[in-house]
Enzyme design. Structure first.
Site, PDB file in Angstrom:
ATOM      1  N   CYS A 113       0.632  -1.164  -0.046  1.00 18.45           N
ATOM      2  CA  CYS A 113      -0.072  -0.015  -0.033  1.00 18.45           C
ATOM      3  C   CYS A 113       0.880   1.282   0.156  1.00 18.45           C
ATOM      4  CB  CYS A 113      -0.906  -0.115   1.156  1.00 18.45           C
ATOM      5  SG  CYS A 113      -1.996  -1.380   1.095  1.00 18.45           S
ATOM      6  N   ASP A 114       1.954   1.220  -0.585  1.00 12.17           N
ATOM      7  CA  ASP A 114       2.867   2.504  -0.661  1.00 12.17           C
ATOM      8  C   ASP A 114       2.765   2.532  -1.966  1.00 12.17           C
ATOM      9  OD1 ASP A 114       5.320   4.034  -1.034  1.00 12.17           O
ATOM     10  OD2 ASP A 114       5.583   3.620   0.817  1.00 12.17           O
TER      11      ASP A 114
END
Ligand SMILES: *Cc1c(COP(=O)(O)O)cnc(C)c1O
Length: 387
Positions: A325-326
Site C-alpha cells: 500500500c505504498d
C-alpha cells in the site's frame, strides 16, 4: 539464465508465495569463468550481493575470497569455511568496536577513505593492511555508486601517509567503477588515477603493493553485455598501459557478476486493471515489488527480463507495480513494460537474472508481506533446501 533445474524445482515444489530460486551450478560456472579470465587476480566475492550460506560455502570451497561490509558478513564468510586471510573488511564506514571485533576474528585487510577511519584502525587493528578507496564518477554504470565512498586522489595520498605514520601497512588503493558497468573503458581512467597515487607515494618512500579493481561486472538483463574475457582484456590493457611491466597485486570484488544470472524470482499476477474505460495502459500488480526484493527497480535502473506463460503472443505496454500500500511500490511506469495481451490474473511469471541484490533487500514484513524466501538448487547436493 533460468535453468531447467530451477523450473523443475518450481514445478515440483509449487511454493505458494513469491520466492527466489538460485542454481548453484551457475554460481560455480561464473566463478570459474572469472578465475579463468583473471588468473593472477584475487577474487573477493561481494557478500552483500547474495549471502545465502550455500553460495558462500560453495565459493569458499572453490578458493574464492570475500569482500564484507560488517561483522555479521565476516562471521558468515568464516562459517562458510573461509579463513580470515581470505576476508576483506571493505566497508569504508565502520564502528571502532566493529574494527576491534574483526581484528579479533583475524581479519587484517581494511578499506578506508579518510584519515578519521585510519585512526580508528590504527587503534583497534595495529599493523593491519589498509587500502584507500578513491572516487570514480560512475559514468556508464546502470547502478552508479555516486560520491558516498572514496576520496580524491590527492587526499588518498594523505590518508595512506597517515596510515604509514601510524604503523599500519599502507597496502594499496581501491575503486569501484559503478555496478552493472557496461563500458569497458571505465577502468582505464580509474587505473590511471591510481597509478598517480602509487607514483606520488613511491616518491615519499611508501610503496603500495595492491590495486583493488572493485566490482561492476554485469549480469545480462534485457541487453547483451560484454563477456568476462572482454572485461579481463580491457582491464589488463589498462593495467599495462599505466603500470608497464611493474604490475601490483590486483583483486576484484564481483557481486552481481557472480550471482545475478544464477537466480529467478517466481511471482504471481494479483490484479490486472485500468484507471478508466478508455485507459490504454494496463496496470499489472504482482505479489512482489520494491519492498519484496525488487529495490533495484528504483528509478527504473535495473530492468529485469520477465517470462510469462504467454510469451510469443501479442504484447502491449503495461505499468508494473508491487502489492503493498505504498504508492512508491511501482516497478516500471516511466518506461512501460510490454506484456502479453492474454496475461491473466493468477498467471505465474518469472523475473529472471534476479540472483543479486534481491532477497536481502526485501523488507521484514511491510504490510505483513513476509521477506522473500530463497531456495537453493544444484551444487553437489541436488536436493532443494530452504535458506
Ligand atoms: C557492492 C560492492 C561490490 C560489488 O559490486 P558489483 O557491481 O555487484 O560487482 C564490490 N565492492 C564493493 C566495495 C562494494 O560495495
Amino acid at each position: 539464465m533460468t535453468t531447467k533445474r530451477i523450473l523443475d524445482f518450481l514445478a515440483a515444489r509449487r511454493p505458494d508465495g513469491p520466492c527466489l530460486v538460485v542454481d548453484l551450478d551457475i554460481v560455480e560456472r561464473n566463478f570459474l569463468r572469472l578465475a579463468d579470465a583473471f588468473p593472477a587476480t584475487g577474487i573477493y566475492y561481494a557478500v552483500k550481493a547474495n549471502p545465502a550460506p550455500e553460495i558462500l560455502k560453495l565459493l569458499a570451497s572453490l578458493g574464492c575470497s570475500f569482500d564484507t561490509a560488517s561483522v555479521p558478513e565476516i562471521e558468515m564468510a568464516l562459517a562458510a569455511g573461509a579463513t580470515p586471510e581470505r576476508i576483506s573488511y571493505g566497508n569504508t564506514i565502520k564502528k571502532e568496536r566493529d574494527i576491534a571485533r574483526a581484528h579479533a576474528l583475524g581479519v587484517d585487510l581494511f578499506a578506508v577513505d579518510c584519515v578519521e577511519e585510519v585512526e580508528k584502525i590504527a587503534r583497534q587493528a595495529p599493523g593491519a593492511r589498509v587500502f584507500c578507496r578513491v572516487l570514480t564518477d560512475g559514468k556508464g554504470a546502470e547502478w552508479p555508486l555516486s560520491r558516498k565512498f572514496g576520496c580524491r586522489t590527492d587526499m588518498a595520498v594523505k590518508v595512506l601517509e597517515r596510515a604509514h605514520a601510524l604503523g599500519l601497512n599502507a597496502y594499496g588503493l581501491s575503486f569501484h567503477v559503478g555496478s552493472q558497468q557496461c563500458d569497458l573503458k571505465a577502468w582505464d581512467k580509474a587505473v590511471g588515477d591510481a597509478k598517480q597515487v602509487f607514483r606520488t607515494l613511491a616518491e615519499k618512500n611508501i610503496s603500495l603493493a595492491m590495486l583493488n579493481l572493485g566490482g561492476g561486472f554485469p549480469t545480462r538483463y534485457l541487453k547483451d553485455v560484454p563477456s568476462t574475457r572482454a572485461y579481463a582484456k580491457a582491464i589488463h590493457g589498462a593495467m599495462t598501459k599505466h603500470f608497464g611491466n611493474r604490475l601490483p597485486a590486483t583483486i576484484i570484488e564481483p557481486g552481481r557478476g557472480m550471482v545475478g544470472d544464477a537466480g529467478a524470482i517466481k511471482t504471481e499476477v494479483v490484479l490486472i486493471s485500468r484507471k478508466s474505460d478508455d485507459d490504454p495502459t494496463r496496470w499489472v500488480y504482482l505479489d512482489v515489488g520494491k519492498f519484496g526484493g525488487l529495490a533495484e527497480t528504483m528509478d527504473e535502473s535495473i530492468r529485469y527480463p520477465i517470462r510469462t506463460p504467454h510469451d510469443g503472443t501479442e504484447t502491449a505496454p503495461c505499468i508494473i507495480a508491487g502489492p503493498t500500500c505504498d504508492s512508491m511500490d511501482v516497478l516500471y511506469e516511466k518506461t512501460p513494460y510490454p506484456l502479453p495481451l492474454s496475461l491473466e490474473i493468477g498467471d505465474e511469471l518469472l523475473i529472471e537474472a534476479a540472483g543479486a541484490y534481491t532477497a536481502t533487500y526485501a523488507s521484514v514484513a511491510f504490510n505483513g508481506f513476509a521477506p522473500l524466501p530463497t531456495y537453493i538448487v544444484g551444487g553437489h547436493d541436488d536436493d532443494a533446501l530452504a535458506a
